[in-house]
Design an enzyme around this catalytic site. Structure first.
Site, PDB file in Angstrom:
ATOM      1  N   GLY A  48       2.456 -14.710   5.197  1.00  0.00           N
ATOM      2  CA  GLY A  48       3.255 -14.380   4.048  1.00  0.00           C
ATOM      3  C   GLY A  48       4.693 -14.178   4.629  1.00  0.00           C
ATOM      4  N   ALA A 103       6.073 -11.638   5.666  1.00  0.00           N
ATOM      5  CA  ALA A 103       6.491 -10.794   6.908  1.00  0.00           C
ATOM      6  C   ALA A 103       5.861 -11.576   8.094  1.00  0.00           C
ATOM      7  CB  ALA A 103       5.421  -9.468   6.681  1.00  0.00           C
ATOM      8  N   LYS A 148      -5.965 -16.918   6.732  1.00  0.00           N
ATOM      9  CA  LYS A 148      -7.192 -17.095   6.423  1.00  0.00           C
ATOM     10  C   LYS A 148      -7.561 -18.223   5.498  1.00  0.00           C
ATOM     11  CE  LYS A 148      -7.848 -13.375   3.510  1.00  0.00           C
ATOM     12  NZ  LYS A 148      -8.568 -12.069   3.014  1.00  0.00           N
ATOM     13  N   THR A 200       2.888 -13.615  -1.128  1.00  0.00           N
ATOM     14  CA  THR A 200       4.501 -13.861  -1.367  1.00  0.00           C
ATOM     15  C   THR A 200       4.895 -15.059  -2.162  1.00  0.00           C
ATOM     16  OG1 THR A 200       4.640 -12.946   1.022  1.00  0.00           O
ATOM     17  CG2 THR A 200       6.396 -14.748   0.079  1.00  0.00           C
ATOM     18  N   GLN A 215       7.616 -13.287  -8.110  1.00  0.00           N
ATOM     19  CA  GLN A 215       8.153 -13.816  -9.443  1.00  0.00           C
ATOM     20  C   GLN A 215       9.939 -13.305  -9.199  1.00  0.00           C
ATOM     21  OE1 GLN A 215       6.215 -13.283 -12.819  1.00  0.00           O
ATOM     22  NE2 GLN A 215       4.524 -14.666 -12.447  1.00  0.00           N
ATOM     23  N   GLY A 216       9.863 -11.850  -9.592  1.00  0.00           N
ATOM     24  CA  GLY A 216      10.937 -11.241  -9.884  1.00  0.00           C
ATOM     25  C   GLY A 216      12.206 -11.667  -9.078  1.00  0.00           C
ATOM     26  N   GLU A 231      15.691  -4.875 -12.760  1.00  0.00           N
ATOM     27  CA  GLU A 231      14.256  -4.377 -13.215  1.00  0.00           C
ATOM     28  C   GLU A 231      14.158  -3.232 -13.576  1.00  0.00           C
ATOM     29  OE1 GLU A 231      11.953  -6.238 -10.111  1.00  0.00           O
ATOM     30  OE2 GLU A 231      12.074  -8.059 -11.000  1.00  0.00           O
ATOM     31  N   HIS A 263       0.716  -3.123 -11.927  1.00  0.00           N
ATOM     32  CA  HIS A 263       1.553  -3.841 -12.714  1.00  0.00           C
ATOM     33  C   HIS A 263       1.034  -3.633 -14.234  1.00  0.00           C
ATOM     34  CE1 HIS A 263       4.506  -6.579 -14.274  1.00  0.00           C
ATOM     35  NE2 HIS A 263       4.833  -6.682 -13.048  1.00  0.00           N
ATOM     36  N   ARG A 309       7.170   1.287 -13.233  1.00  0.00           N
ATOM     37  CA  ARG A 309       5.926   0.749 -13.558  1.00  0.00           C
ATOM     38  C   ARG A 309       4.894   1.687 -13.955  1.00  0.00           C
ATOM     39  NH1 ARG A 309       5.962  -3.711  -9.211  1.00  0.00           N
ATOM     40  NH2 ARG A 309       7.263  -5.014 -10.396  1.00  0.00           N
ATOM     41  N   HIS A 348      -1.803  -4.136  -8.597  1.00  0.00           N
ATOM     42  CA  HIS A 348      -0.826  -5.122  -8.133  1.00  0.00           C
ATOM     43  C   HIS A 348      -0.015  -4.910  -6.711  1.00  0.00           C
ATOM     44  CE1 HIS A 348       2.713  -7.644  -8.729  1.00  0.00           C
ATOM     45  NE2 HIS A 348       3.701  -6.573  -8.619  1.00  0.00           N
ATOM     46  N   GLU A 359       3.047  -5.660   3.236  1.00  0.00           N
ATOM     47  CA  GLU A 359       2.314  -4.641   2.381  1.00  0.00           C
ATOM     48  C   GLU A 359       1.209  -4.070   3.096  1.00  0.00           C
ATOM     49  OE1 GLU A 359       1.619  -6.600  -1.485  1.00  0.00           O
ATOM     50  OE2 GLU A 359       0.290  -5.262  -1.901  1.00  0.00           O
ATOM     51  N   ARG A 395       6.152   2.283  -5.459  1.00  0.00           N
ATOM     52  CA  ARG A 395       7.170   1.485  -5.095  1.00  0.00           C
ATOM     53  C   ARG A 395       8.163   1.181  -6.313  1.00  0.00           C
ATOM     54  NH1 ARG A 395       6.897  -4.980  -5.100  1.00  0.00           N
ATOM     55  NH2 ARG A 395       5.790  -4.643  -6.732  1.00  0.00           N
TER      56      ARG A 395
HETATM   57  C1  LIG Z   1       2.116 -11.974  -8.889  1.00  0.00           C
HETATM   58  C2  LIG Z   1       3.021 -10.960  -7.877  1.00  0.00           C
HETATM   59  C3  LIG Z   1       4.251 -10.831  -8.105  1.00  0.00           C
HETATM   60  C4  LIG Z   1       5.287 -10.068  -7.199  1.00  0.00           C
HETATM   61  N1  LIG Z   1       6.495 -10.128  -7.433  1.00  0.00           N
HETATM   62  C5  LIG Z   1       7.144  -9.371  -6.520  1.00  0.00           C
HETATM   63  C6  LIG Z   1       8.836  -9.498  -6.729  1.00  0.00           C
HETATM   64  O1  LIG Z   1       9.294  -9.890  -7.565  1.00  0.00           O
HETATM   65  N2  LIG Z   1       9.389  -8.737  -5.704  1.00  0.00           N
HETATM   66  C7  LIG Z   1       8.794  -7.997  -4.795  1.00  0.00           C
HETATM   67  O2  LIG Z   1       9.445  -7.391  -3.857  1.00  0.00           O
HETATM   68  N3  LIG Z   1       7.482  -8.091  -4.471  1.00  0.00           N
HETATM   69  C8  LIG Z   1       6.710  -8.875  -5.549  1.00  0.00           C
HETATM   70  N4  LIG Z   1       5.296  -8.809  -5.097  1.00  0.00           N
HETATM   71  C9  LIG Z   1       4.636  -7.913  -4.219  1.00  0.00           C
HETATM   72  C10 LIG Z   1       5.032  -9.041  -2.731  1.00  0.00           C
HETATM   73  O3  LIG Z   1       4.866 -10.414  -3.242  1.00  0.00           O
HETATM   74  C11 LIG Z   1       4.307  -8.626  -1.763  1.00  0.00           C
HETATM   75  O4  LIG Z   1       4.270  -7.087  -1.458  1.00  0.00           O
HETATM   76  C12 LIG Z   1       4.713  -9.533  -0.329  1.00  0.00           C
HETATM   77  O5  LIG Z   1       4.628 -10.766  -0.730  1.00  0.00           O
HETATM   78  C13 LIG Z   1       3.778  -9.162   0.703  1.00  0.00           C
HETATM   79  O6  LIG Z   1       4.103 -10.009   1.873  1.00  0.00           O
HETATM   80  P1  LIG Z   1       3.086 -10.085   3.057  1.00  0.00           P
HETATM   81  O7  LIG Z   1       3.654 -10.736   3.887  1.00  0.00           O
HETATM   82  O8  LIG Z   1       2.919  -8.681   3.628  1.00  0.00           O
HETATM   83  O9  LIG Z   1       1.678 -10.433   2.589  1.00  0.00           O
HETATM   84  P2  LIG Z   1       1.028 -11.785   2.010  1.00  0.00           P
HETATM   85  O10 LIG Z   1       2.085 -12.506   1.366  1.00  0.00           O
HETATM   86  O11 LIG Z   1       0.061 -11.425   0.890  1.00  0.00           O
HETATM   87  O12 LIG Z   1       0.355 -12.632   2.975  1.00  0.00           O
HETATM   88  C14 LIG Z   1      -0.585 -12.073   3.711  1.00  0.00           C
HETATM   89  C15 LIG Z   1      -1.271 -13.326   4.509  1.00  0.00           C
HETATM   90  O13 LIG Z   1      -2.222 -12.626   5.517  1.00  0.00           O
HETATM   91  C16 LIG Z   1      -3.225 -13.416   5.325  1.00  0.00           C
HETATM   92  N5  LIG Z   1      -4.524 -12.877   5.694  1.00  0.00           N
HETATM   93  C17 LIG Z   1      -4.944 -11.750   5.042  1.00  0.00           C
HETATM   94  N6  LIG Z   1      -6.302 -11.241   5.658  1.00  0.00           N
HETATM   95  C18 LIG Z   1      -6.222 -12.144   6.523  1.00  0.00           C
HETATM   96  C19 LIG Z   1      -7.433 -12.157   7.786  1.00  0.00           C
HETATM   97  N7  LIG Z   1      -8.242 -11.338   7.703  1.00  0.00           N
HETATM   98  N8  LIG Z   1      -7.216 -13.287   8.608  1.00  0.00           N
HETATM   99  C20 LIG Z   1      -6.092 -14.066   8.722  1.00  0.00           C
HETATM  100  N9  LIG Z   1      -5.293 -14.123   7.774  1.00  0.00           N
HETATM  101  C21 LIG Z   1      -5.486 -13.109   6.629  1.00  0.00           C
HETATM  102  C22 LIG Z   1      -3.391 -13.978   3.989  1.00  0.00           C
HETATM  103  O14 LIG Z   1      -4.088 -15.401   3.855  1.00  0.00           O
HETATM  104  C23 LIG Z   1      -1.729 -14.458   3.764  1.00  0.00           C
HETATM  105  O15 LIG Z   1      -1.377 -15.579   4.468  1.00  0.00           O
HETATM  106  C24 LIG Z   1       4.788  -9.316  -6.149  1.00  0.00           C
HETATM  107  C25 LIG Z   1       3.037  -9.812  -5.728  1.00  0.00           C
HETATM  108  C26 LIG Z   1       2.345 -10.454  -6.648  1.00  0.00           C
HETATM  109  C27 LIG Z   1       0.743 -10.660  -6.510  1.00  0.00           C
END
Ligand SMILES: Cc1cc2nc3c(=O)[nH]c(=O)nc-3n(C[C@H](O)[C@H](O)[C@H](O)COP(=O)(O)OP(=O)(O)OC[C@H]3O[C@@H](n4cnc5c(N)ncnc54)[C@H](O)[C@@H]3O)c2cc1C
Length: 551
Positions: A14, A16, A35, A43, A47-48, A125, A254, A300, A361, A385, A396
């Site tokens: 994602g 991060a 995975k 990620t 949307q927002g 928002e 959410h 929220r 959410h 996250e 949050r």
């Molecule tokens: C519908 C929706 C709308 C949102 N809108 C917003 C917004 O507008 N603004 C905002 O700030 N936030 C928003 N969020 C929250 C935000 O999207 C997430 O908090 C953020 O994208 C998290 O990023 P990340 O890189 O930590 O994790 P993610 O983007 O979830 O990536 C996690 C990654 O880890 C991988 N993974 C997980 N477990 C394993 C494993 N065991 N082995 C290998 N890979 C693994 C997954 O496959 C994925 O690639 C929203 C979330 C959702 C669901």
């Protein structure tokens, strides 16, 4: 047995994981495991947008204050300041990488000039006192992910392993040297065991630095806005390895997911209310004014609890979100994705209200880290996250998660690169290969699906938006039985992705129940009817859990 040695092991693709990968790749080899496909992430669904201070009327102080207000007394002020003040630079980095955020009309005409400073179109928002949501229409996450993925794929030092699911971290006890003093035995992380889903081989990834960027845990609940990957794997792996986790009772629901049997996980962005949409009941009457003076722009958790209360009172399946009073061209231009997606489910949001329900959410708690994303397990970092940094506190603020992931990818990368140059890696022994002696292929797949459904349903009913002591006790009894079943099963059969995820949602469910049971007050996202008020004297502190290896 395949063994892969690398400088940096990153688990998760994602915002991060990808951002961190691009920043550290200059200084070492990177193995990036994910995975499913590289784009499968929370990620991609965002949307927002991304909250950051660019508005003329806005200031760091205002963003800091809004974040602290939302966090309900549990934010770490230093962290909030650090994230907010670093935000604009991290957004500019994304723009430099090629992310196309929406610009104000007048800015578009000067986009070709060399001294161009983009005049970003900012949305607003719930919980934000100013317009500060940087966005790419209503598909911000997808646009950011697309650009980061392109850069990662172009980088020859980043080795991508799709369809590889991490099972557990590898930890090794060693004698650490600090200055001239030789101290006690302590564990450190030196990689992870990872299942290649296509060959079913468990590979050993050995790394100097390991980063968990595994995202959220929405799938612990029956109704969630999260995609299937969000099973809390990082939190479960870190806890099993001995790292501290914190504040898992603070699950954000959410308020508005589309209520439709085929609309799995489809979220209706908060930005809709930011642009004037109002929540109404089945008779078309607005109800938010009964719950909060900010009405539809309340935080929220307030909105989610208000909808929960309305649904429990009326027995209805959903409430409705209405933006049809706005100009239809404006709606189609501002929310093209939402508009089209709703049409496919038979709803024209320019003409009629949308049926909506709340859904799990965002996980505010997670693996406890410092300001550099460092966990208390040596050489293990956690960002995004999956981490609990202190930014969100008990709740949050909308759109603060993407910015947190960006800022922490930056500080963690700086720290990890420093580690690579300063830590002594000379004596790292090879970890033992994955041991599956005595295991057979599973003949009881039903155990996995039964427990999967059961956990998600009782977490929704007993550990959801409104909690009580009795409900938490019931949930605790159930998870204990399920955990025992999973333990028995886990050691007898070969691992599969389904089993790995079940083991993780069970672990995270147990940790959420423990944290929720521990906190004897209501604060932010945690609401217990037996303790309906905030109690700063006893509970203005994080809920900390660490696995005991004794006995
Ligand atoms: C519908 C929706 C709308 C949102 N809108 C917003 C917004 O507008 N603004 C905002 O700030 N936030 C928003 N969020 C929250 C935000 O999207 C997430 O908090 C953020 O994208 C998290 O990023 P990340 O890189 O930590 O994790 P993610 O983007 O979830 O990536 C996690 C990654 O880890 C991988 N993974 C997980 N477990 C394993 C494993 N065991 N082995 C290998 N890979 C693994 C997954 O496959 C994925 O690639 C929203 C979330 C959702 C669901």
């Amino acid at each position: 047995m395949t063994q892969i040695k690398t400088d940096f092991l990153i688990i998760g693709s994602g915002i991060a994981g990808l951002t961190f990968a691009l920043k550290v790749a200059e200084f070492g080899d990177v193995a990036l495991v994910t995975k499913k496909g590289i784009m499968d992430s929370n990620t991609s669904q965002a949307q927002g947008g991304i909250a950051s201070v660019f508005g003329k009327l806005d200031s760091f102080d205002l963003h800091i204050q809004d974040t602290l207000d939302s966090g309900d007394g549990l934010c770490n002020r230093d962290v909030v300041e650090m994230v907010v003040k670093n935000g604009p630079d991290r957004i500019r980095e994304l723009i430099d990488l090629g992310v196309h955020f929406n610009l104000k009309e007048k800015s578009l005409s000067s986009a070709g000039s060399s001294d161009f400073e983009p005049d970003l179109d900012l949305g607003r928002e719930g919980g934000h006192s100013q317009k500060r949501i940087v966005h790419a229409h209503d598909m911000t996450g997808r646009e950011v992910e697309r650009v980061l993925v392109d850069h990662v794929k172009d980088n020859h030092r980043i080795h991508l392993f799709e369809n590889h699911i991490a099972i557990d971290l590898i930890t090794i006890s060693t004698r650490l040297k600090r200055g001239t003093i030789t101290t006690t035995h302590e564990d450190y992380c030196c990689g992870a065991y990872v299942l290649d889903r296509q060959t079913n081989e468990v590979k050993t990834f050995c790394a100097k630095i390991t980063l968990l960027a595994t995202g959220g845990a929405g799938k612990v609940y029956l109704y969630t806005s999260n995609p299937d990957i969000a099973t809390g794997d990082g939190i479960a792996m870190a806890y099993r390895a001995g790292a501290t986790v914190a504040n898992l009772e603070f699950v954000q629901f959410h308020p508005t997911c589309l209520y439709h049997p085929d609309a799995k996980n489809f979220l209706i962005s908060e930005a809709l209310r930011g642009e004037g949409a109002i929540l109404v009941d089945a008779s078309g009457l607005p109800f938010m004014e009964k719950y909060d003076p900010k009405k539809d722009l309340a935080c929220r958790d307030v909105v989610a609890r208000a909808i929960d209360a309305e649904l429990k009172k009326s027995g209805a399946d959903s409430v409705f979100l209405d933006i049809s009073h706005k100009n239809s061209d404006f709606i189609k231009d501002r929310f093209p994705n939402l508009y089209q997606k709703c049409l496919t489910f038979g709803f024209d949001m320019t003409k009629e209200p949308l049926p909506v329900v709340p859904a799990a959410h965002y996980m505010c708690g997670g693996i406890a880290t410092d300001m550099f994303g460092k966990t208390d397990l040596h050489r293990l970092y956690a960002i995004g996250e999956t981490a609990c940094t202190g930014l969100h506190g008990a709740n949050r603020l909308a759109s603060n998660s993407l910015i947190e992931a960006l800022v922490y990818a930056h500080t963690a990368a700086q720290s990890a690169v420093k580690d690579i140059h300063t830590l002594d890696f000379g004596f790292t022994p090879d970890p033992p290969p994955w041991d599956e002696v005595g295991t057979t292929d599973s003949d009881e797949g039903i155990m996995v699906s039964q427990n999967w459904d059961e956990i998600r349903r009782f977490m929704w009913n007993y550990v959801g938006i409104v909690r009580s002591n009795k409900r938490l006790e019931r949930a605790k009894r159930r998870i204990e039985i399920i955990q025992q079943e999973i333990r028995d099963y886990y050691w007898d059969f070969k691992v599969s992705a389904d089993l790995i995820e079940l083991r993780n949602i069970a672990m995270v469910a147990e940790l959420i129940i423990k944290c929720a049971g521990h906190r004897k007050e209501s604060r932010g996202l945690h609401y217990n009817i037996e303790f309906p008020h905030r109690d700063d004297q006893r509970w203005q502190k994080d809920t900390i859990l660490r696995r005991s290896f004794l006995g």
